[in-house]
Design a protein around this motif. Structure first.
Motif, PDB file in Angstrom:
ATOM      1  N   MET A   1       0.841  -1.196   0.000  1.00 54.16           N
ATOM      2  CA  MET A   1       0.000   0.000   0.000  1.00 54.16           C
ATOM      3  C   MET A   1       0.880   1.250   0.000  1.00 54.16           C
ATOM      4  SD  MET A   1      -3.113  -1.321   0.201  1.00 54.16           S
ATOM      5  CE  MET A   1      -4.298  -0.162   0.919  1.00 54.16           C
ATOM      6  N   VAL A   2       0.304   2.368  -0.402  1.00 61.33           N
ATOM      7  CA  VAL A   2       0.975   3.673  -0.360  1.00 61.33           C
ATOM      8  C   VAL A   2       0.122   4.616   0.469  1.00 61.33           C
ATOM      9  CG1 VAL A   2       1.735   5.668  -1.703  1.00 61.33           C
ATOM     10  CG2 VAL A   2       2.089   3.359  -2.595  1.00 61.33           C
ATOM     11  N   ARG A   3       0.752   5.292   1.402  1.00 56.93           N
ATOM     12  CA  ARG A   3       0.049   6.227   2.283  1.00 56.93           C
ATOM     13  C   ARG A   3       0.113   7.615   1.676  1.00 56.93           C
ATOM     14  NH1 ARG A   3       1.809   8.345   7.741  1.00 56.93           N
ATOM     15  NH2 ARG A   3      -0.034   8.495   9.058  1.00 56.93           N
ATOM     16  N   LEU A   4      -1.064   8.239   1.489  1.00 61.86           N
ATOM     17  CA  LEU A   4      -1.146   9.548   0.859  1.00 61.86           C
ATOM     18  C   LEU A   4      -1.602  10.601   1.863  1.00 61.86           C
ATOM     19  CD1 LEU A   4      -2.907   8.497  -2.475  1.00 61.86           C
ATOM     20  CD2 LEU A   4      -0.461   8.708  -2.035  1.00 61.86           C
ATOM     21  N   PHE A   5      -1.080  11.805   1.689  1.00 53.46           N
ATOM     22  CA  PHE A   5      -1.415  12.951   2.539  1.00 53.46           C
ATOM     23  C   PHE A   5      -2.368  13.866   1.785  1.00 53.46           C
ATOM     24  CE2 PHE A   5      -0.669  17.446   3.432  1.00 53.46           C
ATOM     25  CZ  PHE A   5      -0.858  17.507   4.803  1.00 53.46           C
ATOM     26  N   ILE A   6      -3.470  14.249   2.423  1.00 58.82           N
ATOM     27  CA  ILE A   6      -4.442  15.178   1.843  1.00 58.82           C
ATOM     28  C   ILE A   6      -4.575  16.376   2.783  1.00 58.82           C
ATOM     29  CG2 ILE A   6      -6.832  15.494   1.062  1.00 58.82           C
ATOM     30  CD1 ILE A   6      -6.988  12.473   0.671  1.00 58.82           C
ATOM     31  N   ASN A   7      -4.503  17.582   2.247  1.00 60.68           N
ATOM     32  CA  ASN A   7      -4.492  18.787   3.087  1.00 60.68           C
ATOM     33  C   ASN A   7      -5.906  19.253   3.445  1.00 60.68           C
ATOM     34  OD1 ASN A   7      -5.191  19.673   0.543  1.00 60.68           O
ATOM     35  ND2 ASN A   7      -4.156  21.634   0.769  1.00 60.68           N
ATOM     36  N   ALA A   8      -6.732  18.332   3.901  1.00 58.90           N
ATOM     37  CA  ALA A   8      -8.086  18.669   4.378  1.00 58.90           C
ATOM     38  C   ALA A   8      -8.487  17.610   5.403  1.00 58.90           C
ATOM     39  CB  ALA A   8      -9.077  18.701   3.222  1.00 58.90           C
ATOM     40  N   GLY A   9      -9.289  18.050   6.387  1.00 51.26           N
ATOM     41  CA  GLY A   9      -9.664  17.108   7.433  1.00 51.26           C
ATOM     42  C   GLY A   9     -10.975  17.478   8.110  1.00 51.26           C
ATOM     43  N   ARG A  10     -11.013  17.283   9.431  1.00 43.88           N
ATOM     44  CA  ARG A  10     -12.264  17.515  10.167  1.00 43.88           C
ATOM     45  C   ARG A  10     -12.722  18.954  10.074  1.00 43.88           C
ATOM     46  NH1 ARG A  10      -9.967  13.910  14.169  1.00 43.88           N
ATOM     47  NH2 ARG A  10      -9.223  15.717  15.337  1.00 43.88           N
ATOM     48  N   ALA A  11     -11.772  19.894   9.966  1.00 40.78           N
ATOM     49  CA  ALA A  11     -12.150  21.311   9.865  1.00 40.78           C
ATOM     50  C   ALA A  11     -13.008  21.566   8.620  1.00 40.78           C
ATOM     51  CB  ALA A  11     -10.896  22.195   9.832  1.00 40.78           C
ATOM     52  N   GLN A  12     -12.841  20.736   7.609  1.00 41.31           N
ATOM     53  CA  GLN A  12     -13.653  20.851   6.388  1.00 41.31           C
ATOM     54  C   GLN A  12     -14.849  19.885   6.428  1.00 41.31           C
ATOM     55  OE1 GLN A  12     -10.144  20.626   6.192  1.00 41.31           O
ATOM     56  NE2 GLN A  12     -10.080  22.861   6.012  1.00 41.31           N
ATOM     57  N   ARG A  13     -15.061  19.260   7.603  1.00 37.85           N
ATOM     58  CA  ARG A  13     -16.172  18.321   7.810  1.00 37.85           C
ATOM     59  C   ARG A  13     -16.110  17.127   6.856  1.00 37.85           C
ATOM     60  NH1 ARG A  13     -21.430  21.812   9.740  1.00 37.85           N
ATOM     61  NH2 ARG A  13     -20.286  23.344  10.985  1.00 37.85           N
ATOM     62  N   ILE A  14     -14.906  16.704   6.574  1.00 33.41           N
ATOM     63  CA  ILE A  14     -14.718  15.550   5.692  1.00 33.41           C
ATOM     64  C   ILE A  14     -14.775  14.265   6.516  1.00 33.41           C
ATOM     65  CG2 ILE A  14     -12.979  14.347   4.283  1.00 33.41           C
ATOM     66  CD1 ILE A  14     -12.206  17.079   3.165  1.00 33.41           C
ATOM     67  N   GLN A  15     -15.504  13.279   6.017  1.00 30.59           N
ATOM     68  CA  GLN A  15     -15.660  11.997   6.684  1.00 30.59           C
ATOM     69  C   GLN A  15     -15.099  10.887   5.799  1.00 30.59           C
ATOM     70  OE1 GLN A  15     -19.748  11.459   7.804  1.00 30.59           O
ATOM     71  NE2 GLN A  15     -19.860  13.413   8.912  1.00 30.59           N
ATOM     72  N   PRO A  16     -14.826   9.698   6.392  1.00 34.02           N
ATOM     73  CA  PRO A  16     -14.230   8.604   5.599  1.00 34.02           C
ATOM     74  C   PRO A  16     -15.009   8.282   4.335  1.00 34.02           C
ATOM     75  CG  PRO A  16     -14.149   8.061   7.932  1.00 34.02           C
ATOM     76  CD  PRO A  16     -14.940   9.331   7.819  1.00 34.02           C
ATOM     77  N   GLN A  17     -16.338   8.294   4.408  1.00 36.50           N
ATOM     78  CA  GLN A  17     -17.118   7.962   3.218  1.00 36.50           C
ATOM     79  C   GLN A  17     -16.914   8.981   2.096  1.00 36.50           C
ATOM     80  OE1 GLN A  17     -18.350   8.420   6.298  1.00 36.50           O
ATOM     81  NE2 GLN A  17     -20.336   9.483   6.305  1.00 36.50           N
ATOM     82  N   ASP A  18     -16.627  10.234   2.461  1.00 39.39           N
ATOM     83  CA  ASP A  18     -16.348  11.248   1.445  1.00 39.39           C
ATOM     84  C   ASP A  18     -15.046  10.925   0.706  1.00 39.39           C
ATOM     85  OD1 ASP A  18     -18.599  12.782   2.262  1.00 39.39           O
ATOM     86  OD2 ASP A  18     -17.413  13.609   3.917  1.00 39.39           O
ATOM     87  N   ILE A  19     -14.029  10.507   1.475  1.00 38.37           N
ATOM     88  CA  ILE A  19     -12.735  10.142   0.890  1.00 38.37           C
ATOM     89  C   ILE A  19     -12.911   8.954  -0.053  1.00 38.37           C
ATOM     90  CG2 ILE A  19     -10.395   9.332   1.386  1.00 38.37           C
ATOM     91  CD1 ILE A  19     -10.701  12.072   2.470  1.00 38.37           C
ATOM     92  N   VAL A  20     -13.558   7.899   0.446  1.00 38.53           N
ATOM     93  CA  VAL A  20     -13.719   6.671  -0.331  1.00 38.53           C
ATOM     94  C   VAL A  20     -14.505   6.930  -1.607  1.00 38.53           C
ATOM     95  CG1 VAL A  20     -14.749   4.363  -0.366  1.00 38.53           C
ATOM     96  CG2 VAL A  20     -13.527   5.151   1.673  1.00 38.53           C
ATOM     97  N   ARG A  21     -15.646   7.632  -1.475  1.00 40.17           N
ATOM     98  CA  ARG A  21     -16.500   7.872  -2.628  1.00 40.17           C
ATOM     99  C   ARG A  21     -15.771   8.682  -3.705  1.00 40.17           C
ATOM    100  NH1 ARG A  21     -20.071  10.288  -0.213  1.00 40.17           N
ATOM    101  NH2 ARG A  21     -19.520  12.433  -0.740  1.00 40.17           N
ATOM    102  N   THR A  22     -15.091   9.750  -3.290  1.00 37.79           N
ATOM    103  CA  THR A  22     -14.432  10.623  -4.264  1.00 37.79           C
ATOM    104  C   THR A  22     -13.292   9.907  -4.977  1.00 37.79           C
ATOM    105  OG1 THR A  22     -14.972  12.538  -2.879  1.00 37.79           O
ATOM    106  CG2 THR A  22     -13.334  12.860  -4.603  1.00 37.79           C
ATOM    107  N   ILE A  23     -12.433   9.231  -4.213  1.00 38.58           N
ATOM    108  CA  ILE A  23     -11.303   8.529  -4.837  1.00 38.58           C
ATOM    109  C   ILE A  23     -11.800   7.421  -5.756  1.00 38.58           C
ATOM    110  CG2 ILE A  23      -9.332   7.013  -4.370  1.00 38.58           C
ATOM    111  CD1 ILE A  23      -8.700   8.677  -1.930  1.00 38.58           C
ATOM    112  N   ALA A  24     -12.794   6.657  -5.296  1.00 40.33           N
ATOM    113  CA  ALA A  24     -13.304   5.549  -6.108  1.00 40.33           C
ATOM    114  C   ALA A  24     -13.889   6.057  -7.423  1.00 40.33           C
ATOM    115  CB  ALA A  24     -14.357   4.774  -5.318  1.00 40.33           C
ATOM    116  N   GLU A  25     -14.663   7.137  -7.356  1.00 42.19           N
ATOM    117  CA  GLU A  25     -15.295   7.657  -8.569  1.00 42.19           C
ATOM    118  C   GLU A  25     -14.279   8.289  -9.508  1.00 42.19           C
ATOM    119  OE1 GLU A  25     -18.294  10.338  -7.253  1.00 42.19           O
ATOM    120  OE2 GLU A  25     -19.704   8.763  -6.645  1.00 42.19           O
ATOM    121  N   GLU A  26     -13.382   9.098  -8.965  1.00 40.38           N
ATOM    122  CA  GLU A  26     -12.456   9.841  -9.807  1.00 40.38           C
ATOM    123  C   GLU A  26     -11.364   8.948 -10.396  1.00 40.38           C
ATOM    124  OE1 GLU A  26     -12.688  12.987 -10.794  1.00 40.38           O
ATOM    125  OE2 GLU A  26     -14.577  13.170  -9.733  1.00 40.38           O
ATOM    126  N   ALA A  27     -10.876   7.988  -9.595  1.00 43.75           N
ATOM    127  CA  ALA A  27      -9.787   7.121 -10.067  1.00 43.75           C
ATOM    128  C   ALA A  27     -10.306   5.837 -10.700  1.00 43.75           C
ATOM    129  CB  ALA A  27      -8.838   6.785  -8.912  1.00 43.75           C
TER     130      ALA A  27
END
Length: 526
Positions: free
Chosen positions: A449-475
């Protein structure tokens, strides 16, 4: 210009610059290049409104290389919003200026600043950099902009979205007021216009409007592979194809692919701008008469072609803009007949594919490359017929003796199967071909696996499902293969399989998650 003896379209350029862009495969200027280059060469400030993929890097890169000298001082400064774009622009400028001995250096965060300082001390003429790292160098006095003659602000609306406008204004305080300023932006919000009004003098505006794109009703698919030639041959061997047009980006690419396919037994020929009219007519007659199965061409050479019965259009090189894509694939699927458009991409080109999808409002379907077993199954009847005809014709004595010698040690069926495999796949010296995959090093992830850094987090109200959905759809990957996700106040770590990490990086950087624009990069090992 005293040494301007070569024409690029209607634009007079020096021999060295003309030779460089010819080597890069440019045949004629794009609309933004034909409008912008003469204005910049004449000394005008230019405000350019153009989308990514219209050729704007060369639109400012060519006149930069024409106007600056070999003096070892920074004479041109290009500001870009991201390190990826800084590297990309720097590489293209270096190609344009290679015969003039112009040194171009990308300056961006994430790279050791000491390495950049060493390169700066060797002397450079063009800096391409991100605002944050440039300011860092300015504060350290390792970059001096006193001799900058041309300033370029690229993708200004991206700069605005990422909060860099204040940094840009700080940098401009260190650039001479007597300079030429070029600003490029896909959109022109009020903040960008205010920047242009404040820092540009007697500017000329160039606007490249996007035509409404309509896509023919044909099947559109893409293949992702690092070895495009191998992938192309697999597809040609497994598909039922009639007449095929394959598009390459450059004239050299056309010639190289014609040579490669010809040595593999495919009946192909090329079409590009270096051919005389007589040569062009000869190639086209062979193609129309069915004496040629595959026509390999550049965009310029194929312009205006109207040939019936083309079953497949193949983008061996992904087009640089959506308009070119639509014009290319429109060569098939004519008169109500079914057509197929295929595009080959490498992982780093996935973002360009998504841009094309977005502009044409059509889904391009991902497909796995046919395996040797798939090819063999598809061609089994063809092979049986060829074998039967070969036996009937006779003349096998020279080969029979080879089989007789080996039959004492090997089963005749294995010998026949090995001969078929050799015929189908060719001889391979190594059983395993090393993958030339991008090396991410230790990112602190689980093995594989490769660990990636994203410059957004709880302050932007981002949740795990948001990460999964966006990466899955876009990639275009399954959400189930995405690994551990750690969300903190202002950043997030997410693990993805190594095989898709380069694609995820390409498509997600500068993308949005839950409406927030993000940067993404490999994490540093724990």
């Amino acid at each position: 210009m005293k040494d301007a003896v070569t024409l690029f379209g209607d634009i007079a350029l020096s021999k060295k610059t003309a030779a460089a862009i010819t080597a890069m495969g440019f045949e004629e200027p794009s609309p933004i290049q034909s409008q912008t280059i003469p204005l910049v060469l004449a000394g005008n400030d230019v405000l350019g409104q153009a989308q990514t993929g219209t050729g704007k890097t060369a639109a400012f890169g060519i006149p930069i290389m024409e106007r600056i000298t070999e003096a070892k001082q920074i004479q041109a400064l290009v500001l870009t919003p991201t390190r990826e774009l800084a590297i990309q622009v720097s590489e293209e400028l270096a190609k344009i200026g290679k015969f003039k001995r112009i040194k171009t250096l990308p300056i961006y965060g994430g790279q050791a600043i000491e390495r950049q300082i060493r390169s700066l001390k060797l002397g450079v003429q063009v800096i391409v950099g991100t605002p944050g790292r440039l300011l860092d160098h300015i504060r350290r006095h390792t970059i001096k902009l006193d001799n900058v003659r041309i300033l370029v602000i690229d993708e200004a609306d991206e700069m605005l979205d990422m909060g860099f406008i204040d940094d840009i204004q700080s940098i401009l305080q260190h650039v001479p007021s007597e300079r030429q300023t070029l600003l490029f932006s896909a959109t022109m919000p009020s903040e960008i216009m205010a920047l242009a009004n404040k820092y540009m003098k007697d500017r000329v505006t160039v606007t490249i409007s996007k035509e409404q794109l309509t896509v023919p009703l044909i099947d559109q698919i893409y293949y992702e592979t690092r070895d495009k030639l191998d992938g192309l041959c697999r597809v040609l061997d497994s598909e039922t194809v009639g007449l095929v047009i394959i598009f390459c980006r450059t004239k050299k690419g056309v010639d190289d692919l014609v040579a490669s396919l010809s040595t593999r037994g495919y009946i192909s020929d090329g079409l590009h701008g270096d051919l005389s009219q007589a040569q062009r007519d000869r190639v086209m007659k062979k193609f129309r008469d069915g004496k040629l199965d595959i026509l390999i061409a550049t965009d310029v050479a194929a312009r205006g072609l109207d040939i019936e019965h083309i079953t497949h259009v193949i983008n061996y090189d992904i087009p640089q803009d959506p308009e070119s894509y639509v014009h290319r694939i429109g060569r098939t699927g004519r008169a109500g007949k079914k057509g197929v458009a295929m595009t080959f991409i490498q992982p780093r080109e996935y973002r360009q594919l998504k841009l094309i999808e977005k502009e044409i409002r059509t889904r391009i379907l991902r497909r796995q490359l046919p395996s040797p077993a798939d090819i063999l199954e598809r061609q089994s009847e063809i092979i049986k017929n060829q074998l039967t005809q070969t036996i009937t014709r006779g003349g096998l004595d020279a080969y029979s003796s080879i089989v007789a010698d080996l039959a004492t040690d090997y089963d005749p069926i294995d010998l026949a199967a090995a001969a078929l495999k050799l015929f189908q796949e060719g001889y391979k010296e190594q059983a395993v071909i090393e993958k030339q995959e991008l090396q991410f090093g230790n990112t602190g992830a689980e093995p594989g696996m490769v660990r990636l850094f994203i410059n957004a987090g709880r302050a932007q109200r981002i949740q795990p499902q948001d990460i999964v959905r966006t990466i899955a759809e876009e990639a275009d990957i399954q959400g189930s293969i995405i690994g551990l996700i750690n969300i903190y106040e202002k950043f997030t770590f997410v693990e993805v399989p190594e095989g898709v990490a380069e694609r995820v990086l390409s498509v997600m950087n500068k993308n949005t998650i839950k409406g927030h624009r993000v940067n993404i990069e490999p994490a540093k090992g724990r």
